[in-house]
Design a protein around this motif. Structure first.
Motif, PDB file in Angstrom:
ATOM      1  N   ARG A  25     -10.522  -5.602 -27.871  1.00 25.83           N
ATOM      2  CA  ARG A  25     -10.820  -6.768 -28.720  1.00 25.83           C
ATOM      3  C   ARG A  25     -10.184  -6.532 -30.083  1.00 25.83           C
ATOM      4  O   ARG A  25     -10.792  -5.919 -30.958  1.00 25.83           O
ATOM      5  CB  ARG A  25     -12.326  -6.953 -28.836  1.00 25.83           C
ATOM      6  N   ASP A  27      -9.828 -10.167 -35.420  1.00 27.11           N
ATOM      7  CA  ASP A  27      -9.209 -11.433 -35.789  1.00 27.11           C
ATOM      8  C   ASP A  27      -9.135 -11.533 -37.314  1.00 27.11           C
ATOM      9  O   ASP A  27      -9.983 -11.009 -38.024  1.00 27.11           O
ATOM     10  CB  ASP A  27      -9.921 -12.622 -35.142  1.00 27.11           C
ATOM     11  N   TYR A  63      -9.571 -14.028 -39.355  1.00 28.45           N
ATOM     12  CA  TYR A  63     -10.417 -14.997 -40.054  1.00 28.45           C
ATOM     13  C   TYR A  63     -11.816 -14.457 -40.333  1.00 28.45           C
ATOM     14  O   TYR A  63     -12.356 -14.637 -41.407  1.00 28.45           O
ATOM     15  CB  TYR A  63     -10.487 -16.297 -39.254  1.00 28.45           C
ATOM     16  N   GLY A  68     -14.069  -7.816 -34.088  1.00 22.89           N
ATOM     17  CA  GLY A  68     -13.254  -7.052 -33.163  1.00 22.89           C
ATOM     18  C   GLY A  68     -13.433  -5.565 -33.376  1.00 22.89           C
ATOM     19  O   GLY A  68     -14.352  -5.114 -34.054  1.00 22.89           O
TER      20      GLY A  68
END
Length: 180
Positions: free
Chosen positions: A153, A156, A158, A162
């Protein structure tokens, strides 16, 4: 000469380095044994408690191999004496990790938990529910296993959800501003 390649590798107490006639370097220490096949064009000598790497000429490829093999031998010496570790942090709502026997189980937002097995020479530690530490004597293998765990994962940009490295800084992006 190569700035890295010309530096000798100091052998610490309790570490043995040997070079076979086939140019195979073997490093033995308290944590284990590592071997490296060195191309015959590069010469490796062990003398006075130091490993010295030399090359026959200044061709571009040979200069690159000179520094590479010196650094690989230095990493082997450090690995068998101290070891390497890479820390990972899980960031997200409900993201957690648990160690079960010789594997770790990651809950990172998928419909199923992701299980990752230990490979020979690598151990996992979970100091908390959101941290994983990958340990071993082979720097390349520790880094590869840590990268495989991170890839489950990727963080990210934003929300920074993860799996990230402990010392990694995620470049955050601004979200939509909406209608005004």
């Amino acid at each position: 000469m190569s700035r890295i390649g010309r530096l000798p590798v100091v052998i610490p107490q309790g570490v043995e380095v040997s070079v076979s006639p086939e140019n195979v370097v073997t490093v033995k220490g308290a944590k284990g044994t590592l071997t490296l096949n060195v191309k015959n064009i590069i010469k490796v000598n062990v003398e006075n408690g130091e490993v010295k790497v030399s090359r026959p000429n200044d061709e571009k490829e040979i200069k690159a191999l000179h520094g590479l093999y010196r650094k690989l031998i230095a990493n082997m010496v450090e690995g068998v004496s101290k070891g390497f570790e890479k820390g990972l942090v899980l960031n997200g709502v409900g993201y957690k990790v648990a160690k079960q026997g010789k594997k770790i189980v990651l809950s990172v937002g998928y419909s199923h938990p992701v299980e990752i097995e230990e490979v020979p020479g690598i151990t996992f530690e979970c100091p908390s529910a959101t941290e994983v530490v990958v340990k071993g004597i082979d720097k390349e293998l520790v880094g590869q296993i840590a990268a495989n765990i991170r890839k489950v994962r990727n963080p990210d940009p934003y929300h920074a959800y993860g799996i990230r490295y402990r010392d990694e800084v995620i470049a955050r992006k601004e979200g939509k501003t909406g209608k005004k």
